[in-house]
Design an enzyme around this catalytic site. Structure first.
Site, PDB file in Angstrom:
ATOM      1  CG  ASP A  88      12.633 115.324  44.763  1.00  0.00           C
ATOM      2  OD1 ASP A  88      12.432 116.074  45.736  1.00  0.00           O
ATOM      3  OD2 ASP A  88      11.878 115.287  43.778  1.00  0.00           O
TER       4      ASP A  88
ATOM      5  CG  PHE B 125       6.257 114.292  42.793  1.00  0.00           C
ATOM      6  CD1 PHE B 125       4.998 114.261  43.379  1.00  0.00           C
ATOM      7  CD2 PHE B 125       6.514 115.249  41.828  1.00  0.00           C
ATOM      8  CE1 PHE B 125       4.016 115.182  43.017  1.00  0.00           C
ATOM      9  CE2 PHE B 125       5.533 116.167  41.457  1.00  0.00           C
ATOM     10  CZ  PHE B 125       4.290 116.139  42.051  1.00  0.00           C
TER      11      PHE B 125
ATOM     12  CE1 TYR C 141       5.059 123.113  45.660  1.00  0.00           C
ATOM     13  CE2 TYR C 141       6.620 124.289  44.285  1.00  0.00           C
ATOM     14  CZ  TYR C 141       5.792 123.213  44.487  1.00  0.00           C
ATOM     15  OH  TYR C 141       5.696 122.239  43.534  1.00  0.00           O
ATOM     16  CE  LYS C 142       6.247 119.505  47.615  1.00  0.00           C
ATOM     17  NZ  LYS C 142       4.801 119.308  47.368  1.00  0.00           N
TER      18      LYS C 142
ATOM     19  NE  ARG D  89       0.025 114.411  50.047  1.00  0.00           N
ATOM     20  CZ  ARG D  89       0.942 115.036  49.323  1.00  0.00           C
ATOM     21  NH1 ARG D  89       2.109 114.455  49.060  1.00  0.00           N
ATOM     22  NH2 ARG D  89       0.716 116.251  48.852  1.00  0.00           N
TER      23      ARG D  89
END
Lengths: 388, 388
Positions: free
Chosen positions: B193, B124, B218-219, B364
């Site tokens: 990560d 990312f 937050y995912k 996605r």
């Protein structure tokens, strides 16, 4: 006239007396710790419920394009007038200590070829820890000096000085324009920590040509416990600020997902990670209490509260040793030396007078003018007298 | 059997089907973007109102001693079982990018005498920006390598490798135990990560002897937009982790206000500034949905959702090019290459199928097993077919 009569009269003619009703505060409480944690404006709970149910739950991911992504700059622009900054120079996000790190590393990069960081000898400790850590990474030496002596302490080796606008312990206000000018005269930059002055008094960053500044939003701005801090980057540095926490939120095209960092224009280059929206929008709601008052009004009442408190202390607690300047070279707090300060503040708190204490022997009374009443400070003096 | 019949049967016998009712989600919405922003558990809004009114408003500053100050460790301990960490090794706070910075600088200090940082070539982007910035401060070189090639790429110069457990773009899951072991065999440390794996699958940090890890809440953890991230520091490093953001919250005696930094014991040494309580306790409330499910159950359903989605795509959208591994070496997301992906995702969103797109051409679809239904993934395939 008794202190009680005087307090009643001062409260009766206080032009800000109506503001207390905008806060969710027990009427029987004398809350004198707004310099540590501001009280909650009533709008915050309802606004946050709306943010959670309508924006997060109702709009989900779409909310990022419907006001969330730019909230750090938008909320920053609401803080800007309180600190004398033109729009587009303040961004909100991260803890204060994180922003101090960004500011210090950025400052030494703005002023290359110099080897030393000057540090306020009375700084809030966290700033000192962060400056030491930043200096270890950048290779600078750290030297401490009292703000009042910085004009003499700065040398041609000084890249930047980090100074607290108001001393967290004594409440002394330092001469922001004068110290900034003295640093500039020696070719050094000035990074100011506004934690104990923002929301308490006018700051005048642009006018004083301050280089960088950071500040806290959970004290006199009432943003909530641990609310995100702010970072001031004046327009003149926005084409070259080079801060070390280069997360995707400071990228010129964050959703482009490029491999290489390309810094965002304007103050956005000070951003790091995904903005913390719940806390950010709680702060946004809390700032509504400033819509119909000026920082000058708040400062005027804060000083008047302090003057009255000092007279009450002199009259009722003659042994109290006040360490805060009696003239107006102070923030909106009064600090009193007291043996066994921790135990005494515990007793006051049980009796509904909440201040705080700082080891080893300082009682602090914060005078957040939006909700503190003259009768609150009288009560604090009376309760202290009962312990003397 | 038609896909529709099959979806209905799969939903009917889904042991997790009751969990969706715990989220504040429009029943008509097929929300397939929980890998970017998780949906709000219903408890969050009510809990936060209680935190604001009772803890902040009612107890004010006293709440710091009544559960707030230690919330980063307490909430960290709720995340720990989801990532295979024993208690006392996870702390919550700061943006993910800030924690990546702390982890990378700390890692090179744990492994002195080596000159290079190895970086996941498909990382990312924010991690890459932060690694570059950290390396500039520490004097290390940065070299990129695909995770599958790290075993061959690591050398005796490599201090640490930073690797994403699940590729944010393709959804590929990398071999965390195998890559960690290969790095260790070369004397390098492994920083992982976990942003796209935490809450989607078991991680097994302790078992794999991962050195440091960070992740997002937050995912798949549904903590709210920009919720604070977490930092894993295993017990074996807790007496010597030397991280660069040494704010007062990581001090052994934070309220002692000492001039010198003295690092806190345990995982608390990874802390920096005042914890952001509103966001922290929103996350705390959101974690309640895990009380009666295991990460293994969630993983099982996530893979089954993906398998069914792949069959629907193959049947209904035969031209779709899936870039996510069809075997189970993937996260709980399916990525599809699609020309004009941005426009098509806009159309799907208007029709109530929300995924996201990553430039230039990736659609996605996130499969958050706590609230995604089999009929949601069928619908996504049907809507995509209508655009083909």
């Amino acid at each position: 006239m008794s202190f009680a009569t005087e307090a009643a009269e001062l409260d009766a003619r206080d032009p800000l007396s109506g503001k207390r009703a905008e806060f969710d505060l027990d009427p029987g409480l004398s809350y004198l710790d707004g310099n540590s944690l501001g009280a909650p404006p009533r709008t915050v709970a309802t606004r946050l419920e709306e943010v959670i149910r309508k924006q997060w739950g109702g709009r989900l991911i779409r909310s990022w394009n419907e006001g969330w992504w730019n909230a750090p700059e938008r909320v920053g622009d609401r803080i800007a007038p309180l600190i004398g900054a033109a729009p587009g120079q303040v961004v909100v996000g991260d803890a204060t200590s994180v922003n101090v790190f960004k500011a210090v590393v950025a400052a030494v990069r703005l002023n290359p070829g110099r080897t030393e960081i000057l540090l306020d000898a009375g700084t809030f400790p966290s700033d000192g820890y962060i400056v030491d850590s930043a200096a270890r990474l950048t290779g600078h030496a750290v030297r401490r000096a009292a703000p009042s002596e910085m004009a003499g302490a700065v040398t041609e080796r000084t890249a930047v000085a980090v100074v607290n606008h108001v001393d967290y312990r004594t409440g002394r206000r330092h001469d922001l324009p004068g110290i900034t000018a003295a640093l500039h005269a020696a070719g050094a930059l000035a990074v100011w920590d506004l934690c104990h002055s923002v929301g308490a008094m006018p700051v005048g960053l642009d006018a004083a040509e301050v280089d960088l500044a950071v500040g806290c939003t959970y004290k006199f701005l009432n943003g909530g416990p641990g609310a995100p801090s702010f970072f001031y980057v004046p327009a003149r540095y926005q084409d070259r600020l080079d801060q070390p926490l280069t997360g995707w939120a400071g990228h010129a095209d964050p959703f482009g997902m490029a491999e290489e960092y390309a810094v965002a224009p304007g103050v956005s280059r000070a951003r790091t990670g995904t903005p913390d929206i719940l806390s950010m929008l709680a702060l946004d709601a809390a700032l509504d209490v400033w819509d119909d008052v000026t920082i000058e009004q708040v400062r005027e009442k804060g000083l008047a509260l302090g003057d009255f408190f000092l007279r009450c202390l002199d009259g009722l607690v003659p042994g109290a040793e006040v360490v805060t300047p009696r003239d107006h070279e102070r923030g909106n707090q009064i600090s009193v030396l007291w043996p066994d300060a921790g135990r005494v503040m515990g007793l006051l708190t049980e009796r509904g007078v909440i201040g705080d204490f700082r080891p080893p022997d300082v009682l602090r009374f914060g005078l957040a003018a939006l909700y503190v009443r003259y009768r609150d400070v009288l009560r604090a003096a009376e309760e202290l007298a009962a312990q003397a």
